[in-house]
Write a protein that holds these residues in place. Structure first.
Motif, PDB file in Angstrom:
ATOM      1  N   ARG A 163     -10.369 -30.249   2.110  1.00  0.00           N
ATOM      2  CA  ARG A 163      -8.936 -29.952   2.065  1.00  0.00           C
ATOM      3  C   ARG A 163      -8.701 -28.540   2.594  1.00  0.00           C
ATOM      4  O   ARG A 163      -8.395 -27.615   1.848  1.00  0.00           O
ATOM      5  CB  ARG A 163      -8.409 -30.106   0.642  1.00  0.00           C
ATOM      6  CG  ARG A 163      -8.431 -31.530   0.138  1.00  0.00           C
ATOM      7  CD  ARG A 163      -8.004 -31.583  -1.321  1.00  0.00           C
ATOM      8  NE  ARG A 163      -6.651 -31.054  -1.504  1.00  0.00           N
ATOM      9  CZ  ARG A 163      -5.546 -31.751  -1.321  1.00  0.00           C
ATOM     10  NH1 ARG A 163      -5.612 -33.010  -0.895  1.00  0.00           N
ATOM     11  NH2 ARG A 163      -4.355 -31.214  -1.527  1.00  0.00           N
ATOM     12  N   HIS A 164      -8.834 -28.400   3.897  1.00  0.00           N
ATOM     13  CA  HIS A 164      -8.590 -27.101   4.523  1.00  0.00           C
ATOM     14  C   HIS A 164      -7.596 -27.265   5.669  1.00  0.00           C
ATOM     15  O   HIS A 164      -7.748 -28.170   6.497  1.00  0.00           O
ATOM     16  CB  HIS A 164      -9.886 -26.496   5.057  1.00  0.00           C
ATOM     17  CG  HIS A 164      -9.690 -25.139   5.656  1.00  0.00           C
ATOM     18  ND1 HIS A 164      -9.485 -24.006   4.895  1.00  0.00           N
ATOM     19  CD2 HIS A 164      -9.630 -24.723   6.956  1.00  0.00           C
ATOM     20  CE1 HIS A 164      -9.322 -22.954   5.690  1.00  0.00           C
ATOM     21  NE2 HIS A 164      -9.403 -23.370   6.941  1.00  0.00           N
ATOM     22  N   PRO A 165      -6.571 -26.416   5.746  1.00  0.00           N
ATOM     23  CA  PRO A 165      -5.597 -26.520   6.842  1.00  0.00           C
ATOM     24  C   PRO A 165      -6.135 -25.875   8.116  1.00  0.00           C
ATOM     25  O   PRO A 165      -5.863 -24.714   8.415  1.00  0.00           O
ATOM     26  CB  PRO A 165      -4.382 -25.757   6.283  1.00  0.00           C
ATOM     27  CG  PRO A 165      -4.976 -24.732   5.370  1.00  0.00           C
ATOM     28  CD  PRO A 165      -6.193 -25.378   4.760  1.00  0.00           C
ATOM     29  N   TYR A 166      -6.877 -26.639   8.891  1.00  0.00           N
ATOM     30  CA  TYR A 166      -7.462 -26.097  10.114  1.00  0.00           C
ATOM     31  C   TYR A 166      -6.392 -25.746  11.156  1.00  0.00           C
ATOM     32  O   TYR A 166      -6.578 -24.836  11.958  1.00  0.00           O
ATOM     33  CB  TYR A 166      -8.444 -27.109  10.717  1.00  0.00           C
ATOM     34  CG  TYR A 166      -9.655 -27.378   9.864  1.00  0.00           C
ATOM     35  CD1 TYR A 166     -10.651 -26.422   9.726  1.00  0.00           C
ATOM     36  CD2 TYR A 166      -9.802 -28.592   9.183  1.00  0.00           C
ATOM     37  CE1 TYR A 166     -11.773 -26.668   8.939  1.00  0.00           C
ATOM     38  CE2 TYR A 166     -10.906 -28.845   8.401  1.00  0.00           C
ATOM     39  CZ  TYR A 166     -11.888 -27.878   8.278  1.00  0.00           C
ATOM     40  OH  TYR A 166     -12.979 -28.118   7.497  1.00  0.00           O
ATOM     41  N   GLY A 167      -5.303 -26.472  11.153  1.00  0.00           N
ATOM     42  CA  GLY A 167      -4.284 -26.253  12.176  1.00  0.00           C
ATOM     43  C   GLY A 167      -3.483 -24.978  11.961  1.00  0.00           C
ATOM     44  O   GLY A 167      -3.269 -24.531  10.830  1.00  0.00           O
ATOM     45  N   TRP A 168      -3.045 -24.376  13.050  1.00  0.00           N
ATOM     46  CA  TRP A 168      -2.161 -23.212  12.987  1.00  0.00           C
ATOM     47  C   TRP A 168      -1.118 -23.323  14.092  1.00  0.00           C
ATOM     48  O   TRP A 168      -1.347 -23.941  15.121  1.00  0.00           O
ATOM     49  CB  TRP A 168      -2.941 -21.893  13.137  1.00  0.00           C
ATOM     50  CG  TRP A 168      -3.841 -21.815  14.341  1.00  0.00           C
ATOM     51  CD1 TRP A 168      -5.186 -22.036  14.371  1.00  0.00           C
ATOM     52  CD2 TRP A 168      -3.461 -21.514  15.696  1.00  0.00           C
ATOM     53  NE1 TRP A 168      -5.672 -21.898  15.645  1.00  0.00           N
ATOM     54  CE2 TRP A 168      -4.632 -21.574  16.489  1.00  0.00           C
ATOM     55  CE3 TRP A 168      -2.255 -21.199  16.311  1.00  0.00           C
ATOM     56  CZ2 TRP A 168      -4.618 -21.325  17.853  1.00  0.00           C
ATOM     57  CZ3 TRP A 168      -2.234 -20.962  17.679  1.00  0.00           C
ATOM     58  CH2 TRP A 168      -3.414 -21.025  18.443  1.00  0.00           C
ATOM     59  N   TRP A 169       0.049 -22.746  13.849  1.00  0.00           N
ATOM     60  CA  TRP A 169       1.052 -22.643  14.894  1.00  0.00           C
ATOM     61  C   TRP A 169       1.970 -21.475  14.565  1.00  0.00           C
ATOM     62  O   TRP A 169       2.079 -21.043  13.419  1.00  0.00           O
ATOM     63  CB  TRP A 169       1.845 -23.938  15.055  1.00  0.00           C
ATOM     64  CG  TRP A 169       2.752 -24.315  13.926  1.00  0.00           C
ATOM     65  CD1 TRP A 169       2.413 -24.988  12.785  1.00  0.00           C
ATOM     66  CD2 TRP A 169       4.157 -24.058  13.829  1.00  0.00           C
ATOM     67  NE1 TRP A 169       3.513 -25.166  11.983  1.00  0.00           N
ATOM     68  CE2 TRP A 169       4.601 -24.610  12.595  1.00  0.00           C
ATOM     69  CE3 TRP A 169       5.098 -23.438  14.648  1.00  0.00           C
ATOM     70  CZ2 TRP A 169       5.925 -24.541  12.170  1.00  0.00           C
ATOM     71  CZ3 TRP A 169       6.418 -23.379  14.231  1.00  0.00           C
ATOM     72  CH2 TRP A 169       6.816 -23.921  13.010  1.00  0.00           C
ATOM     73  N   GLY A 170       2.591 -20.946  15.599  1.00  0.00           N
ATOM     74  CA  GLY A 170       3.466 -19.794  15.402  1.00  0.00           C
ATOM     75  C   GLY A 170       4.615 -19.803  16.388  1.00  0.00           C
ATOM     76  O   GLY A 170       4.551 -20.427  17.454  1.00  0.00           O
ATOM     77  N   PHE A 171       5.676 -19.118  15.996  1.00  0.00           N
ATOM     78  CA  PHE A 171       6.835 -18.960  16.869  1.00  0.00           C
ATOM     79  C   PHE A 171       7.350 -17.535  16.754  1.00  0.00           C
ATOM     80  O   PHE A 171       7.428 -16.978  15.663  1.00  0.00           O
ATOM     81  CB  PHE A 171       7.955 -19.935  16.511  1.00  0.00           C
ATOM     82  CG  PHE A 171       9.194 -19.744  17.356  1.00  0.00           C
ATOM     83  CD1 PHE A 171       9.238 -20.226  18.653  1.00  0.00           C
ATOM     84  CD2 PHE A 171      10.289 -19.046  16.870  1.00  0.00           C
ATOM     85  CE1 PHE A 171      10.360 -20.025  19.444  1.00  0.00           C
ATOM     86  CE2 PHE A 171      11.419 -18.846  17.642  1.00  0.00           C
ATOM     87  CZ  PHE A 171      11.449 -19.337  18.937  1.00  0.00           C
ATOM     88  N   MET A 172       7.715 -16.976  17.907  1.00  0.00           N
ATOM     89  CA  MET A 172       8.266 -15.628  17.950  1.00  0.00           C
ATOM     90  C   MET A 172       9.362 -15.585  19.000  1.00  0.00           C
ATOM     91  O   MET A 172       9.260 -16.241  20.040  1.00  0.00           O
ATOM     92  CB  MET A 172       7.158 -14.618  18.291  1.00  0.00           C
ATOM     93  CG  MET A 172       7.613 -13.184  18.356  1.00  0.00           C
ATOM     94  SD  MET A 172       6.222 -12.073  18.710  1.00  0.00           S
ATOM     95  CE  MET A 172       7.091 -10.508  18.764  1.00  0.00           C
TER      96      MET A 172
END
Length: 543
Positions: free
Chosen positions: A151-160
């Motif tokens: 149960r690890h959140p491997y995904g990442w995303w960002g907005f700027m």
């Protein structure tokens, strides 16, 4: 058979204290480390040696007195060594928009060595994003690739939102871990139009997967910085959308009216005809004008055609205001108000219709006979098509959900609105009595134009549409005037007057987060629940 030297005779790092570390020799004797350094897993051979190699007894110098033609063992065959593993990662996309939106998506295995930052390097600009500003999500494809169901959140995303045009092209993406390890990727950035960028980020927000409650985890994901960046980006788009609108008038010009009924259209024009047909039969309706503001320029021709038919058949005075793109509910109504020819604005959804044949006369009597504090801003009971009550004012609730991302408990609390009497029998007197309420719905609200302008109109930070109505009511309360509910009934075919897509659901997440952040303190202090403690709100109607 070739001779093999005794490995015990080979000088190791520990046996050669005082001898200078030879970087090239260490990499030559440890080809797995050379590969790891070349791939970005370690800064250098010395970096690996200090972290793992010393404890493993790895050699960093060539054995002395070696004889050619012999195999030289640099470690005993059963020596246990830490397997050199590079943190698995990928960068799925880097997207830029014309006005400076930056959207990045990827995943990384940072279970044992946490992500610290993400850097983007272009030929003439760069930006560094702290890991805390990135949203984390579940990535089942990464779990499959890593053969890890943890149960690890491997995904990442960002907005700027940079608020300036940024050149695209080839980009070097560097993922830095807490240990200092760097992973580099070369990616060609994709250029999007601003509207497409908003659609992409909001859709990703609402379609991302999490280990906990999807809605609350989505709110928590944007809480650090993404939510604020999205709100700023949307505000820019809203301002642009209402710039230089097209307006066409049908019917008389130069008249003054008792009120201006403003209807915001999105995706559908056909409700205009039905609404005009039903309102045209009301006594006193010719004292009112209609202003239809269109958030969907791609159906402009159909909308103008419907308006011409309505004017010819039903004879009500109306204007059609066409925006160049979707400004959202708040900004569109603010723009339409500039075309009003009265001192009273009636905000109405396209799927709202009169309940009584004298509805217009009732509304006129209210605004002409009741005191200002009861008519500055008010709503009305709304009914479902089955005859049950849908709305008799709104009150505020708070929902709290614990989250356990990263093994740490974190509670997310967000506000929501609830309707008095929702689903009640149609003649329930407690809900229909005129009274002050914490808020009324934007499906129908009547507001004095001067008061609307004093409050600054609808706040335009909200994306598409949701919570602008409650926000306006709280601004009114803060300025000293409570919203009211008056018994002038309307039908409401809830949700039928517009087309709703995934990006709109994403916008609702951002809006609820924004509303909670903007008004949380005030609401929690005195406005929570169907019977809030705020002065003047007795909460006569139970929920």
């Amino acid at each position: 058979m070739a001779d093999i030297d005794d490995p015990a005779a080979i000088a190791t790092g520990e046996a050669s204290a005082g001898v200078a570390f030879d970087e090239e020799t260490y990499l030559r004797l440890n080809p797995d480390v050379r590969l790891a350094v070349a791939s970005g897993g370690f800064h250098s051979g010395r970096d690996h040696y200090e972290r793992y190699g010393r404890a493993e007894g790895r050699p960093f110098m060539m054995p002395q007195g070696g004889v050619r033609g012999r195999i030289v063992m640099t470690a005993a065959p059963d020596t246990r060594r830490e397997k050199v593993r590079l943190p698995a990662a990928a960068v799925d996309a880097v997207r830029l928009s014309r006005s400076g939106g930056i959207f990045v998506v990827g995943w990384i295995n940072d279970v044992s060595d946490r992500l610290d930052s993400l850097d983007l390097y272009f030929s003439n600009w760069s930006v560094s994003l702290d890991a805390n500003s990135l949203a984390r999500e579940r990535r089942e494809d990464a779990e499959e690739a890593l053969a890890n169901g943890g149960r690890h959140p491997y995904g990442w995303w960002g907005f700027m939102f940079a608020a300036r045009r940024l050149p695209a092209g080839v980009c070097s993406v560097v993922l830095r871990l807490k240990s200092g390890t760097e992973l580099s990727f070369m990616v060609t950035a994709e250029m999007l139009e601003d509207q497409e960028m908003r659609k992409a980020t909001l859709t990703h927000l609402v379609q991302a997967k999490y280990f906990g409650n999807p809605y609350f985890d989505a709110v928590a994901a944007i809480d650090a910085t993404i939510g604020e960046q999205m709100a700023d980006f949307n505000k820019m788009l809203s301002r642009r959308a209402v710039n230089a609108p097209y307006a066409e008038r049908f019917g008389e010009t130069g008249r003054s009216y008792k009120g201006s009924i403003i209807v915001c259209l999105y995706g559908k024009a056909e409700y205009m005809f039905l609404q005009q047909a039903l309102f045209s039969r009301l006594a006193g309706i010719h004292d009112y004008e209609f202003i239809y503001v269109l958030n969907s320029p791609w159906i402009a021709e159909q909308t103008l055609r419907e308006a011409k038919r309505c004017a010819l058949i039903y004879g009500l005075d109306m204007s059609v205001v066409i925006l160049n793109s979707n400004a959202g509910f708040g900004a569109a109504n603010n723009a339409a108000a500039q075309f009003a020819s009265s001192d009273r604005l009636l905000i109405m959804n396209p799927d709202v219709f009169p309940y009584d044949s004298n509805w217009a006369e009732k509304h006129t009597m209210l605004i002409e006979t009741l005191p200002h504090e009861q008519t500055a801003l008010f709503g009305a009971p709304l009914y479902y098509d089955d005859g049950s009550l849908m709305h008799a004012g709104m009150y505020f609730c708070e929902d709290t959900m614990p989250g356990f991302a990263g093994g740490r408990k974190r509670e997310t609390s967000i506000l929501r609105v609830e309707h008095y009497g929702k689903g009640a029998p149609p003649e329930t007197a407690a809900f229909l009595k005129p009274r002050p309420v914490p808020a009324v719905t934007g499906a129908f609200m009547s507001v004095q134009r001067a008061w609307f302008e004093q409050l600054g109109g609808f706040t335009q930070d909200y994306v598409f549409g949701h919570y602008e109505d409650a926000d306006l009511c709280l601004k009114s309360i803060e300025a000293g005037c409570l919203p009211w509910l008056h018994d002038i009934r309307l039908w409401h075919l809830e949700g039928k007057g517009s087309a709703r897509r995934p990006q709109h659901e994403g916008g609702s997440v951002v809006n609820r987060w924004l509303f909670s952040r903007s008004w949380g303190e005030m609401v929690r202090n005195s406005l929570l629940g169907p019977q809030p403690g705020y002065a003047g709100l007795g909460g006569e109607a139970a929920s």
